[in-house]
Motif scaffolding. Structure first.
Motif, mmCIF file in Angstrom:
data_model
loop_
_atom_site.group_PDB
_atom_site.id
_atom_site.type_symbol
_atom_site.label_atom_id
_atom_site.label_comp_id
_atom_site.label_asym_id
_atom_site.label_seq_id
_atom_site.Cartn_x
_atom_site.Cartn_y
_atom_site.Cartn_z
ATOM 1 N N ASP A 82 0.816 -1.211 0.000
ATOM 2 C CA ASP A 82 0.000 0.000 0.000
ATOM 3 C C ASP A 82 0.851 1.263 0.000
ATOM 4 O OD1 ASP A 82 -2.795 -0.533 -0.103
ATOM 5 O OD2 ASP A 82 -2.694 -1.383 1.919
ATOM 6 N N ALA A 83 0.394 2.245 -0.771
ATOM 7 C CA ALA A 83 0.955 3.597 -0.742
ATOM 8 C C ALA A 83 -0.022 4.457 0.045
ATOM 9 C CB ALA A 83 1.119 4.138 -2.157
ATOM 10 N N VAL A 84 0.373 4.857 1.239
ATOM 11 C CA VAL A 84 -0.514 5.570 2.154
ATOM 12 C C VAL A 84 -0.239 7.072 2.085
ATOM 13 C CG1 VAL A 84 -1.309 5.753 4.548
ATOM 14 C CG2 VAL A 84 -0.490 3.548 3.666
ATOM 15 N N GLY A 85 -1.282 7.841 1.867
ATOM 16 C CA GLY A 85 -1.157 9.292 1.844
ATOM 17 C C GLY A 85 -1.589 9.882 3.170
ATOM 18 N N LEU A 86 -0.648 10.489 3.898
ATOM 19 C CA LEU A 86 -0.940 11.092 5.199
ATOM 20 C C LEU A 86 -1.282 12.564 5.007
ATOM 21 C CD1 LEU A 86 1.087 10.626 8.490
ATOM 22 C CD2 LEU A 86 0.220 12.865 7.810
ATOM 23 N N LEU A 87 -2.471 12.942 5.453
ATOM 24 C CA LEU A 87 -2.973 14.304 5.303
ATOM 25 C C LEU A 87 -3.273 14.912 6.664
ATOM 26 C CD1 LEU A 87 -5.591 13.613 2.469
ATOM 27 C CD2 LEU A 87 -3.230 14.401 2.174
ATOM 28 N N VAL A 88 -3.065 16.215 6.770
ATOM 29 C CA VAL A 88 -3.421 16.951 7.986
ATOM 30 C C VAL A 88 -4.246 18.161 7.577
ATOM 31 C CG1 VAL A 88 -2.583 18.183 10.011
ATOM 32 C CG2 VAL A 88 -1.321 16.195 9.171
ATOM 33 N N ASN A 89 -5.554 18.062 7.747
ATOM 34 C CA ASN A 89 -6.461 19.176 7.437
ATOM 35 C C ASN A 89 -6.221 19.719 6.033
ATOM 36 O OD1 ASN A 89 -7.408 18.946 10.109
ATOM 37 N ND2 ASN A 89 -5.850 20.359 10.850
ATOM 38 N N ALA A 90 -6.046 18.821 5.077
ATOM 39 C CA ALA A 90 -5.737 19.235 3.703
ATOM 40 C C ALA A 90 -6.977 19.806 3.015
ATOM 41 C CB ALA A 90 -5.218 18.043 2.918
ATOM 42 N N SER A 91 -6.745 20.721 2.090
ATOM 43 C CA SER A 91 -7.832 21.312 1.317
ATOM 44 C C SER A 91 -8.193 20.402 0.143
ATOM 45 C CB SER A 91 -7.416 22.674 0.780
ATOM 46 O OG SER A 91 -6.389 22.519 -0.195
ATOM 47 N N ASP A 92 -9.357 20.658 -0.448
ATOM 48 C CA ASP A 92 -9.765 19.901 -1.629
ATOM 49 C C ASP A 92 -8.735 20.044 -2.745
ATOM 50 O OD1 ASP A 92 -12.039 19.135 -0.306
ATOM 51 O OD2 ASP A 92 -13.378 20.496 -1.368
ATOM 52 N N ALA A 93 -8.209 21.254 -2.894
ATOM 53 C CA ALA A 93 -7.229 21.507 -3.957
ATOM 54 C C ALA A 93 -5.950 20.711 -3.722
ATOM 55 C CB ALA A 93 -6.912 23.000 -4.035
ATOM 56 N N GLU A 94 -5.509 20.629 -2.481
ATOM 57 C CA GLU A 94 -4.292 19.868 -2.171
ATOM 58 C C GLU A 94 -4.491 18.376 -2.450
ATOM 59 O OE1 GLU A 94 -2.267 22.487 1.427
ATOM 60 O OE2 GLU A 94 -4.063 21.300 1.856
ATOM 61 N N ILE A 95 -5.651 17.863 -2.090
ATOM 62 C CA ILE A 95 -5.919 16.450 -2.319
ATOM 63 C C ILE A 95 -6.047 16.161 -3.811
ATOM 64 C CG2 ILE A 95 -7.560 14.575 -1.898
ATOM 65 C CD1 ILE A 95 -8.155 15.948 0.801
ATOM 66 N N SER A 96 -6.664 17.073 -4.531
ATOM 67 C CA SER A 96 -6.788 16.898 -5.987
ATOM 68 C C SER A 96 -5.415 16.868 -6.644
ATOM 69 C CB SER A 96 -7.629 18.033 -6.588
ATOM 70 O OG SER A 96 -8.968 17.947 -6.142
ATOM 71 N N ALA A 97 -4.488 17.704 -6.161
ATOM 72 C CA ALA A 97 -3.134 17.741 -6.720
ATOM 73 C C ALA A 97 -2.409 16.422 -6.472
ATOM 74 C CB ALA A 97 -2.349 18.897 -6.115
ATOM 75 N N ILE A 98 -2.656 15.812 -5.322
ATOM 76 C CA ILE A 98 -2.046 14.513 -5.029
ATOM 77 C C ILE A 98 -2.637 13.441 -5.941
ATOM 78 C CG2 ILE A 98 -1.733 12.706 -3.280
ATOM 79 C CD1 ILE A 98 -1.979 15.025 -1.172
ATOM 80 N N ARG A 99 -3.963 13.412 -6.011
ATOM 81 C CA ARG A 99 -4.642 12.404 -6.825
ATOM 82 C C ARG A 99 -4.233 12.473 -8.303
ATOM 83 N NH1 ARG A 99 -8.682 9.544 -4.719
ATOM 84 N NH2 ARG A 99 -9.772 10.261 -2.847
ATOM 85 N N ALA A 100 -3.922 13.662 -8.769
ATOM 86 C CA ALA A 100 -3.619 13.849 -10.186
ATOM 87 C C ALA A 100 -2.365 13.095 -10.619
ATOM 88 C CB ALA A 100 -3.469 15.342 -10.498
ATOM 89 N N VAL A 101 -1.448 12.860 -9.687
ATOM 90 C CA VAL A 101 -0.169 12.254 -10.085
ATOM 91 C C VAL A 101 0.236 11.034 -9.268
ATOM 92 C CG1 VAL A 101 0.787 14.386 -11.063
ATOM 93 C CG2 VAL A 101 1.125 13.885 -8.627
ATOM 94 N N ALA A 102 -0.197 10.953 -8.011
ATOM 95 C CA ALA A 102 0.293 9.894 -7.118
ATOM 96 C C ALA A 102 -0.795 8.858 -6.864
ATOM 97 C CB ALA A 102 0.759 10.495 -5.786
ATOM 98 N N PRO A 103 -0.579 7.587 -7.251
ATOM 99 C CA PRO A 103 -1.590 6.544 -7.071
ATOM 100 C C PRO A 103 -1.659 6.026 -5.633
ATOM 101 C CG PRO A 103 0.331 5.635 -8.163
ATOM 102 C CD PRO A 103 0.594 7.104 -8.007
ATOM 103 N N ILE A 104 -2.194 6.860 -4.742
ATOM 104 C CA ILE A 104 -2.370 6.479 -3.344
ATOM 105 C C ILE A 104 -3.437 5.380 -3.254
ATOM 106 C CG2 ILE A 104 -3.138 7.310 -1.080
ATOM 107 C CD1 ILE A 104 -0.388 8.376 -1.923
ATOM 108 N N THR A 105 -3.193 4.373 -2.415
ATOM 109 C CA THR A 105 -4.163 3.287 -2.271
ATOM 110 C C THR A 105 -4.902 3.328 -0.933
ATOM 111 O OG1 THR A 105 -2.451 1.796 -1.411
ATOM 112 C CG2 THR A 105 -2.852 1.773 -3.799
ATOM 113 N N LEU A 106 -4.405 4.111 0.018
ATOM 114 C CA LEU A 106 -5.007 4.189 1.345
ATOM 115 C C LEU A 106 -4.729 5.576 1.914
ATOM 116 C CD1 LEU A 106 -6.235 2.831 3.944
ATOM 117 C CD2 LEU A 106 -3.923 2.003 4.444
ATOM 118 N N TRP A 107 -5.762 6.200 2.479
ATOM 119 C CA TRP A 107 -5.619 7.564 3.014
ATOM 120 C C TRP A 107 -5.577 7.527 4.535
ATOM 121 C CZ3 TRP A 107 -4.584 11.364 -0.389
ATOM 122 C CH2 TRP A 107 -4.879 11.105 -1.733
#
Length: 224
Positions: free
Chosen positions: A64-89
């Motif tokens: 699993d590629a886990v993406g650790l977020l701390v109070n992230a904005s929609d825009a920040e999460i969209s930027a991650i999703r656009a390039v990084a294939p995270i499998t678990l948040w």
């Protein structure tokens, strides 16, 4: 198999805060089940979405590629999703259950709990009942456990018995204490970051190997 595949006698392992290709290769070689990427700029372990994407490309299938977020904005999460294939948040901030569900967008997710002496386990598991996992970490100033263990004995036995299959134990774990934690709690998985570092944010391949070997030794002992 992934981080949240619960099977009695085999504790899954997540190593968090990886930043370099050498980190990834060492973790994979040691037998990790998941690696965590910190998308929280104040952290010394933070990476950009593009760096995470490059590192994830080195992972074999099933890790699993886990993406650790701390109070992230929609825009920040969209930027991650656009390039990084995270499998678990992994939500490590003050996100509500509804926000976690929305941000995860159908993917598996876990909510970090900041466990102090007055932590209400039942309230937490009810509030975040839709989470695929509960990550138990120490209550410290700021976000993240700071490499400090919390009082495992304070976890109600009834609660851990009901929820062990989706508990990811974190907070000050290392090769010397992870065996005790597994023997006491039998969590689905354990999560380590500072416990496999030679300095803050700098992972050590030997410590990664020692940590996972200690987990496997604890598993063997609990199965015997």
């Amino acid at each position: 198999m992934g981080l949240l595949t619960y099977s009695k006698g085999r504790t899954r392992v997540k190593i968090c805060g990886l930043k370099t290709p050498a980190d990834i290769d060492a973790a994979v070689s040691a037998g990790v089940d998941a690696v965590g990427f910190v998308f929280y700029p104040p952290s010394l372990r933070a990476v950009t979405p593009n760096i995470a994407a490059s590192l994830i490309s080195r992972l074999p299938a099933g890790i699993d590629a886990v993406g650790l977020l701390v109070n992230a904005s929609d825009a920040e999460i969209s930027a991650i999703r656009a390039v990084a294939p995270i499998t678990l948040w992994q939500f490590h901030g003050d996100e509500s259950a509804e926000e976690c569900q929305r941000h995860a967008s159908g993917q598996p997710w876990m909510k970090a709990a900041r466990v102090g002496s007055q932590f209400a386990y039942d309230d937490f598991s009810l509030q975040y009942g839709q989470a695929n996992a509960f990550l138990l970490d120490a209550l410290v100033e700021g976000y993240g456990g700071g490499g400090i263990p919390f009082d495992w004995q304070g976890i109600p036995q009834e609660w851990i018995s009901a929820n062990a299959h989706r508990v990811v134990l974190s907070g000050g774990l290392n090769a010397h204490n992870v065996g005790e934690a597994i023997a006491r709690l039998h969590p689905c998985a354990v999560d380590v970051s500072s416990g496999v570092e030679i300095s803050k944010g700098v992972k050590d391949p030997a410590l990664m190997r020692e940590f996972i070997q200690a987990v496997r030794a604890a598993d063997a002992l609990s199965s015997s």
